[in-house]
Write a protein that holds these residues in place. Structure first.
Motif, PDB file in Angstrom:
ATOM      1  N   GLU A 356      -9.221  45.184  21.389  1.00 58.00           N
ATOM      2  CA  GLU A 356      -9.748  45.153  22.751  1.00 58.00           C
ATOM      3  C   GLU A 356      -9.559  43.794  23.413  1.00 58.00           C
ATOM      4  O   GLU A 356     -10.332  43.421  24.295  1.00 58.00           O
ATOM      5  N   CYS A 366     -16.315  50.577  28.170  1.00 56.49           N
ATOM      6  CA  CYS A 366     -16.504  49.366  28.974  1.00 56.49           C
ATOM      7  C   CYS A 366     -15.658  49.418  30.247  1.00 56.49           C
ATOM      8  O   CYS A 366     -16.126  49.082  31.331  1.00 56.49           O
ATOM      9  N   VAL A 401     -23.349  47.181  28.637  1.00 58.45           N
ATOM     10  CA  VAL A 401     -22.309  46.624  29.509  1.00 58.45           C
ATOM     11  C   VAL A 401     -22.991  46.146  30.790  1.00 58.45           C
ATOM     12  O   VAL A 401     -23.544  46.957  31.541  1.00 58.45           O
ATOM     13  N   HIS A 403     -22.492  43.381  34.248  1.00 51.79           N
ATOM     14  CA  HIS A 403     -21.398  42.825  35.026  1.00 51.79           C
ATOM     15  C   HIS A 403     -21.666  41.367  35.404  1.00 51.79           C
ATOM     16  O   HIS A 403     -22.811  40.908  35.463  1.00 51.79           O
ATOM     17  N   ASN A 415     -20.859  42.125  26.990  1.00 52.48           N
ATOM     18  CA  ASN A 415     -21.417  43.156  26.120  1.00 52.48           C
ATOM     19  C   ASN A 415     -22.427  42.559  25.158  1.00 52.48           C
ATOM     20  O   ASN A 415     -22.303  41.396  24.761  1.00 52.48           O
ATOM     21  N   HIS A 417     -23.920  43.996  21.441  1.00 53.93           N
ATOM     22  CA  HIS A 417     -23.752  45.035  20.430  1.00 53.93           C
ATOM     23  C   HIS A 417     -24.942  45.000  19.470  1.00 53.93           C
ATOM     24  O   HIS A 417     -25.282  43.935  18.931  1.00 53.93           O
TER      25      HIS A 417
END
Length: 664
Positions: A356, A366, A401, A403, A415, A417
């Protein structure tokens, strides 16, 4: 005691009942169902007893009618016997015979009526076997003895003494059988009368017991619980919040009692747990203070002058520490090509980073969130594993996610996780949105600062270009005028020697003048808006117009955008290489190639005269442009290589590895 037994019985039945009876048992727990059930039970018993009483009364009426009808057999048989005995002495024999036939028909009709019964009267024989047997005997005596004898005597003209005695005997036996049948019916009626009185007494007793039972049940099911609730409410009114009522059933009143206990618990908690409420409010304020501390720390950190990678690295580290995430990433958006480039990461496997590093807007979860421009928290457990997402294979349960914005401009996203399922509430979502705006503002400020530095450098170079124009260019112009004067003065002297020197001086002056003009142009050049490929296209087009040499540009630009400082240095290197081609190569064709992916590779190749690389240092100032290109490459961390052979052209290649690339 009875209530305890009932509760115990219900509990035992509930434990022993199979699962399919659970709905029935649950329905019986309702108060309304039990009340209706009790009333219907008493009604059913009462209806059965009343029905039995009515049946017995109806049977007694039928038996009484049967007694009367059976008793009429004696009268009809005696009358028929008398008519047969006196018939020869009567003057109207025909009328006597007709009357005998009438009596015989009445006896037959009576027997038929007794056999079939008449529900309308009512009239029927009791269903006892003995009564039915006697009736069969009476009917058989009539059919086989008395009726045939009466028919025979009715046809004779005279009646003998023997026939009279036979008629008298058979009539007596028939009457005796009918009397026995009547006695049996009367005995059966006496028994049914006894049962009728018993059922009436039972109905009376049932009414008394039912009334007492209903009063008792209603008192236990309704009056006692309501009285207990009223007493509990009185104690609650006196602020005795420790009062609790026993829950003896699962019906509506039991649920009401349970609700009363829950209300008492809540009130006791409210009035007695003020310290706990204060602690809860204090914990909420501490959480808000932690959020404010995170915002203040992040804002202070993002204001420090540092590269974009360091900004995002520190920002991501603070988020992971605060939210307890297992990893995170920050990606930048390239709006021109619609790519999302991985800038920094923490706690992410190398395989996920490699897969990615660069994704398109709209790809994966995403990229879809970026395309829709919404913050999303994905619960990976609810996403179909058949999609074969890398996050699934890495074992993450929650992926968020959020911005990065700056002045309504979308710059990228970050992100978080989590390997354990994590819920991000609205408060934390708002916090993460605010942090994304802080990061976006910091990145945009850094870009603006870079543009300001570029403007300052450009202005400085404009000043340098102006100084060169005012000094060197004018000096060379003066030298050119002096050479012209030298040419004129030497015309009078040694003309052959002067004529040999003057053309060389003039060519040198013209070359120097062109170099200065080109240098002025390079210093004044500014990087246009757009990608590096756009800037190269403009530079190549200008070179083609100035020299007339065909130039092929092959640009494959799909990597992360370079900072404007690096783009400007790359543009100067290309300009210097093309200048060398114009001045020294004598080429008829030039090719400029750009491969901009994870590594950045730029090459300028011509088919000119070429040269020997080992002789380059001996040429001195004649090839200073290659040294300038190498110095510019070193400033951006790139590697510059030159390949050339006499007669085979020259290739200049610049390589910027992925580890040394900086984000825009």
């Amino acid at each position: 005691m009875a209530a305890d037994l009932g509760a115990g019985t219900l509990a035992t039945a509930e434990a022993a009942a199979p699962p399919r009876h659970a709905p029935l048992f649950a329905a019986w727990q309702r108060l309304s169902t039990r009340i209706v059930g009790v009333l219907l039970s008493f009604l059913a018993v009462a209806l059965v007893v009343i029905g039995a009483t009515l049946l017995l009364s109806w049977q007694l009426e039928g038996s009484a009618a049967a007694i009367n009808v059976t008793g009429s057999l004696r009268m009809h048989s005696y009358r028929m016997g008398m008519l047969l005995t006196n018939m020869p002495a009567r003057p109207d024999v025909a009328a006597a015979r007709e009357e005998v036939r009438l009596q015989a028909g009445l006896i037959s009709d009576t027997l038929t009526q007794l056999r079939h019964g008449d529900p309308r009267r009512p009239l029927f024989l009791p269903p006892a076997a003995a009564i039915r047997g006697n009736f069969e005997l009476v009917e058989r005596q009539w059919r086989e003895e008395l009726a045939p004898l009466a028919g025979t005597l009715l046809r004779q003209q005279s009646l003998s003494a023997t026939d009279a005695r036979m008629l008298e005997g058979r009539t007596a036996r028939f009457v005796a059988a009918a009397d026995a049948l009547v006695q049996q019916i009367e005995h059966d009626s006496e028994e049914r009368t006894f049962w009728l009185r018993g059922s009436q007494l039972m109905l009376l007793a049932l009414a008394m017991v039912g009334t007492v039972s209903i009063i008792y049940l209603f008192f236990n099911m309704i009056v006692t619980p309501v009285t207990r609730l009223q007493a509990g409410m009185e104690r609650m009114r006196e602020r005795d919040f420790e009062v609790r009522l026993p829950v003896d059933s699962q019906d509506e009143l039991g649920q009401l009692t349970n609700g009363f206990n829950q209300m008492a618990d809540r009130l006791q908690h409210v009035y007695g747990g003020l310290n706990e409420l204060v602690s809860t409010k204090t914990a909420a304020l501490e959480g808000q203070n932690r959020e404010l501390a995170l915002l203040y720390d992040s804002a202070a950190f993002l204001q420090q002058p540092q590269p974009a990678e360091a900004l995002c690295e520190g920002f991501l580290q603070r988020l992971i520490s605060y939210f307890g995430a297992d990893g995170g990433t920050v990606r930048m958006l390239d709006p021109l090509r619609g790519n999302l480039h991985l800038l920094v990461h923490q706690g992410i496997s190398p395989e996920l980073v490699e897969d990615e590093r660069c994704i398109k807007v709209g790809d994966c979860l995403c990229g879809d969130a970026v395309e829709r421009k919404v913050a999303v928290v994905h619960d990976m457990r609810r996403i179909d594993p058949a999609l074969s997402l890398r996050c699934h294979r890495e074992g993450y349960a929650t992926v968020s996610v959020f911005h990065i914005y700056a002045q309504q401009q979308h710059l990228g996203f970050f992100n978080l996780h989590f390997r354990e399922p994590t819920v991000i509430d609205e408060g934390r979502r708002a916090l993460l949105d605010t942090l994304g705006q802080l990061l976006g503002t910091a990145i945009e400020n850094r870009r603006l600062a870079g543009r300001e530095r570029e403007m300052a450098i450009s202005e400085e170079r404009n000043l340098v270009a102006q100084g060169l124009h005012d000094s060197i260019a004018q000096g060379l112009n003066f030298l050119h005028l002096q050479v012209q004067m030298l040419e004129q003065s030497l015309r009078a002297g040694e003309q052959e020697e002067a004529a040999a020197i003057v053309p060389a001086l003039r060519a040198g002056v013209e070359e120097s003048y062109q170099d200065v003009r080109e240098l002025l142009h390079n210093f004044r050049a500014r990087l246009p808006e757009g990608s590096i490929a756009t800037s190269l296209q403009e530079t190549v087009d200008k070179f083609r117009r100035q020299t007339g040499i065909p130039v092929e540009l092959a640009a494959d630009s799909d990597g992360a955008p370079l900072p404007r400082e690096q783009q400007l240095q790359l543009l100067f290197i290309v300009q210097e290489a093309l200048s060398n081609v114009r001045k020294h190569a004598g080429a008829s064709k030039v090719k400029v190639s750009l491969s901009d992916r994870q590594d950045f590779i730029l090459s300028i190749e011509d088919n000119g005269a070429g040269f020997v690389l080992d002789e380059l240092p001996a040429r001195g100032e004649g090839h200073v442009g290659i040294h300038i290109m190498r110095e510019r490459a070193q400033r951006i961390g790139a590697q510059l290589s030159v390949q050339s052979r006499p007669g085979e052209g020259t290739r200049v290649e610049l390589h910027l590895p992925r580890a040394l690339r900086r984000a825009a």
